[in-house]
Design a protein around this motif. Structure first.
Motif, PDB file in Angstrom:
ATOM      1  N   MET A  37      -2.190  -2.522 -10.902  1.00  0.00           N
ATOM      2  CA  MET A  37      -2.734  -3.571 -10.233  1.00  0.00           C
ATOM      3  C   MET A  37      -3.464  -4.783 -11.409  1.00  0.00           C
ATOM      4  N   LEU A  38      -4.123  -3.871 -12.239  1.00  0.00           N
ATOM      5  CA  LEU A  38      -4.758  -4.795 -13.235  1.00  0.00           C
ATOM      6  C   LEU A  38      -3.714  -5.366 -14.241  1.00  0.00           C
ATOM      7  N   VAL A  39      -2.732  -4.829 -14.537  1.00  0.00           N
ATOM      8  CA  VAL A  39      -1.633  -5.315 -15.372  1.00  0.00           C
ATOM      9  C   VAL A  39      -1.129  -6.703 -14.766  1.00  0.00           C
ATOM     10  N   ILE A  40      -0.787  -6.355 -13.301  1.00  0.00           N
ATOM     11  CA  ILE A  40      -0.095  -7.528 -12.639  1.00  0.00           C
ATOM     12  C   ILE A  40      -1.029  -8.718 -12.477  1.00  0.00           C
ATOM     13  N   PRO A  85      -6.115  -2.827   1.013  1.00  0.00           N
ATOM     14  CA  PRO A  85      -5.721  -1.788   1.239  1.00  0.00           C
ATOM     15  C   PRO A  85      -5.463  -0.740   0.619  1.00  0.00           C
ATOM     16  N   VAL A  86      -4.648  -0.892  -0.627  1.00  0.00           N
ATOM     17  CA  VAL A  86      -4.423   0.123  -1.392  1.00  0.00           C
ATOM     18  C   VAL A  86      -5.658   0.934  -2.107  1.00  0.00           C
ATOM     19  N   ILE A  87      -6.640   0.335  -2.592  1.00  0.00           N
ATOM     20  CA  ILE A  87      -7.924   1.085  -2.594  1.00  0.00           C
ATOM     21  C   ILE A  87      -8.593   1.694  -1.620  1.00  0.00           C
ATOM     22  N   ASN A  88      -8.526   1.302  -0.690  1.00  0.00           N
ATOM     23  CA  ASN A  88      -9.219   1.909   0.676  1.00  0.00           C
ATOM     24  C   ASN A  88      -8.188   3.173   0.965  1.00  0.00           C
ATOM     25  N   ALA A  89      -6.924   3.169   0.662  1.00  0.00           N
ATOM     26  CA  ALA A  89      -6.241   4.322   0.790  1.00  0.00           C
ATOM     27  C   ALA A  89      -6.385   5.283   0.211  1.00  0.00           C
ATOM     28  N   GLY A 141      -0.932   8.671  -9.114  1.00  0.00           N
ATOM     29  CA  GLY A 141      -2.138   8.742  -8.458  1.00  0.00           C
ATOM     30  C   GLY A 141      -2.987   7.424  -8.641  1.00  0.00           C
ATOM     31  N   ALA A 142      -4.427   7.467  -8.226  1.00  0.00           N
ATOM     32  CA  ALA A 142      -5.274   6.337  -8.099  1.00  0.00           C
ATOM     33  C   ALA A 142      -5.380   5.364  -9.311  1.00  0.00           C
ATOM     34  N   MET A 143      -5.611   6.252 -10.359  1.00  0.00           N
ATOM     35  CA  MET A 143      -5.809   5.584 -11.703  1.00  0.00           C
ATOM     36  C   MET A 143      -4.544   4.710 -12.131  1.00  0.00           C
ATOM     37  N   GLY A 144      -3.318   5.408 -12.045  1.00  0.00           N
ATOM     38  CA  GLY A 144      -1.985   4.629 -12.066  1.00  0.00           C
ATOM     39  C   GLY A 144      -1.899   3.382 -11.377  1.00  0.00           C
ATOM     40  N   THR A 187       0.798  -1.237   0.043  1.00  0.00           N
ATOM     41  CA  THR A 187       0.072   0.022   0.042  1.00  0.00           C
ATOM     42  C   THR A 187       0.970   1.069   0.117  1.00  0.00           C
ATOM     43  N   ASP A 188       1.708   1.314   0.922  1.00  0.00           N
ATOM     44  CA  ASP A 188       2.761   2.339   0.971  1.00  0.00           C
ATOM     45  C   ASP A 188       3.534   2.632  -0.464  1.00  0.00           C
ATOM     46  N   PHE A 189       3.974   1.585  -0.971  1.00  0.00           N
ATOM     47  CA  PHE A 189       4.528   1.692  -2.357  1.00  0.00           C
ATOM     48  C   PHE A 189       3.864   2.322  -3.398  1.00  0.00           C
ATOM     49  N   LEU A 190       2.560   1.724  -3.521  1.00  0.00           N
ATOM     50  CA  LEU A 190       1.691   2.232  -4.705  1.00  0.00           C
ATOM     51  C   LEU A 190       1.102   3.540  -4.261  1.00  0.00           C
ATOM     52  N   THR A 191       0.878   3.930  -3.153  1.00  0.00           N
ATOM     53  CA  THR A 191       0.210   5.149  -2.888  1.00  0.00           C
ATOM     54  C   THR A 191       1.383   6.251  -2.858  1.00  0.00           C
ATOM     55  N   THR A 192       2.572   5.963  -3.057  1.00  0.00           N
ATOM     56  CA  THR A 192       3.610   7.133  -3.294  1.00  0.00           C
ATOM     57  C   THR A 192       4.003   7.186  -4.566  1.00  0.00           C
ATOM     58  N   LEU A 193       3.455   6.538  -5.421  1.00  0.00           N
ATOM     59  CA  LEU A 193       4.043   6.456  -6.874  1.00  0.00           C
ATOM     60  C   LEU A 193       3.137   7.853  -7.406  1.00  0.00           C
ATOM     61  N   PRO A 194       3.797   8.426  -8.478  1.00  0.00           N
ATOM     62  CA  PRO A 194       3.561   9.629  -8.945  1.00  0.00           C
ATOM     63  C   PRO A 194       2.240   9.618  -9.784  1.00  0.00           C
TER      64      PRO A 194
END
Length: 432
Positions: A324-327, A350-354, A316-319, A307-314
């Motif tokens: 996640m969908l590509v994974i 948790p990423v979606i909730n964040a 945003g939510a759509m990115g 969650t911390d890793f994905l939420t700190t990417l530049p």
């Protein structure tokens, strides 16, 4: 390092061919024992009991029983005969009719293999005999079966609802439009292809075309399954009963249809119950394994780190959602969709909730992307079901080539649902 170890070891175990459920339970027990000591194993017992006792999972054996009874009651043969009468005049008509039957069977069974295996045995030989393009035919039947886990009643959506604490009824309704959109694109692809290359799907000869009277006489065989679908989905949508209660009504309705078709025999019932026990046992072991793995990734902080890793990417939510969908799409090339659900939901939720994203919308996107894995080379499940029922001269390479256009069509639907969320959320919004 802990996160890499947890995810890497699981993927390694799955690549060895170990059953998914045992890989999930065994790895969870071993790593919890190493990281947190013997007392942590009590958490696994608690997680297993909690998942097995989740009320919504009661719908799984009942929907599986409904599917099994319909499979042994001659419904698929009757449907194919009717569709053949109505679509035989047009180019590619038999293939388009097969896709329509697969869509109806998806709405009756919720299982990915049923339509592929059934239509592979009934429709494939006739289309081959009439000179249909081999790649187009095997691709259409393989992809048509993959609509089962998307169009309700879907066992995969029941599992997703149980893990994400979402309304299964809303997930069911959210799967209707993308499922129908996939079926529409499949039919359009076959129709356009046969318009451009008539030899790929020649119409039936004039002497075999049905009269209007014959077409009308064949309709009753379609009406009963449609009434069953309307009863199950309409009852859920109207709030008359829950998904679990709808599964019970569906199973009873399937038995009644078998009786009307004079197929309610002891041998058929025995086979139906045997299939139901086997499929339900497999699914429930996966559910228990998923609960154990969820406990592992939560207590070790793996979910938090992702969650911390994905939420700190530049991006945003759509990115983050796109990543996640590509994974999921990549995993779908190698791993069973149900296993992907067990592995990814505890990490992705948790990423979606964040990001404060609509969980229902994302889980429907997630489900759609996992379902693409049923037909994605090299290890899509439906590809091997098709190989099992196809003639010996149909190679895996032929099936790979045949399903490729349908994979792209499903990806188009996934992108449309990502860009236009109401495709997924419009029907569920009326259930609030």
């Amino acid at each position: 390092m802990t996160t890499v170890l947890i995810i890497g070891l699981l993927l390694l175990l799955l690549m060895t061919g170990m059953p998914v459920a045992f890989a999930l339970v065994g790895l969870s027990a071993l790593l919890l024992l190493i990281f947190q000591g013997p007392t942590s194993l009590f958490m696994l017992v608690s997680a297993a009991l909690s998942q097995a006792r989740t009320e919504v999972f009661l719908a799984i054996p009942l929907f599986v029983l409904m599917a099994a009874v319909l499979q042994f009651s001659g419904v698929a043969t009757s449907l194919y005969t009717t569709m053949r009468l109505w679509t035989g005049r047009m180019g590619g008509g038999l293939c388009i009719g097969t896709i329509l039957i697969s869509t109806l069977m998806a709405a009756m069974t919720g299982i990915g293999a049923t339509a592929t295996v059934t239509m592979g045995m009934i429709a494939l030989p006739e289309m081959f005999k009439r000179g249909y393009n081999k790649h187009m035919v095997v691709g259409a039947i393989t992809a048509g079966g993959a609509l089962g886990p998307l169009i309700p009643p879907s066992n995969l959506l029941i599992i997703v609802g149980g893990y994400a604490s979402l309304s299964v009824g809303k997930l069911f309704m959210g799967g209707v439009l993308p499922g129908l959109l996939c079926a529409l694109l499949y039919c359009l692809y076959v129709w356009i292809r046969c318009k451009r290359n008539p030899q790929d799907g020649p119409p039936l000869p004039d002497e075999e075309l049905a009269t209007t009277t014959e077409k009308i006489k064949a309709l009753p065989s379609v009406i009963l399954p449609i009434l069953l679908i309307a009863m199950v989905l309409g009852g859920i949508y109207g709030g008359v009963f829950t998904a679990t209660e709808a599964a019970g009504f569906g199973a009873i309705g399937a038995i009644i249809i078998a009786g009307i078709n004079r197929q309610l025999k002891f041998a058929n019932l025995f086979e139906s119950f045997k299939v139901s026990f086997k499929v339900t046992g497999m699914i429930m072991w996966l559910v228990i394994g998923g609960g154990c793995y969820s406990t592992l990734v939560t207590t070790t902080g793996t979910a938090g780190m992702v969650t911390d890793f994905l939420t700190t990417l530049p991006f945003g939510a759509m990115g983050a959602i796109a990543i996640m969908l590509v994974i999921v799409l990549i995993l779908g090339m190698f791993i069973d969709p149900v296993a992907i659900t067990m592995i990814c939901i505890p990490v992705f939720l948790p990423v979606i909730n964040a990001f404060n994203v609509d969980v229902l919308w994302f889980m429907l996107l997630f489900s759609l992307s996992t379902i693409i894995g049923y037909i994605t080379p090299p290890f899509g499940l439906n590809i091997f079901y098709m190989k099992g029922v196809a003639p010996k001269d149909v190679s895996l390479g032929t099936i790979y080539r045949g399903v490729t256009p349908f994979v792209f069509l499903q990806i188009i639907v996934l992108v449309l649902c990502l860009v236009f969320p109401p495709i997924l959320t419009w029907l569920p919004s009326f259930m609030d």
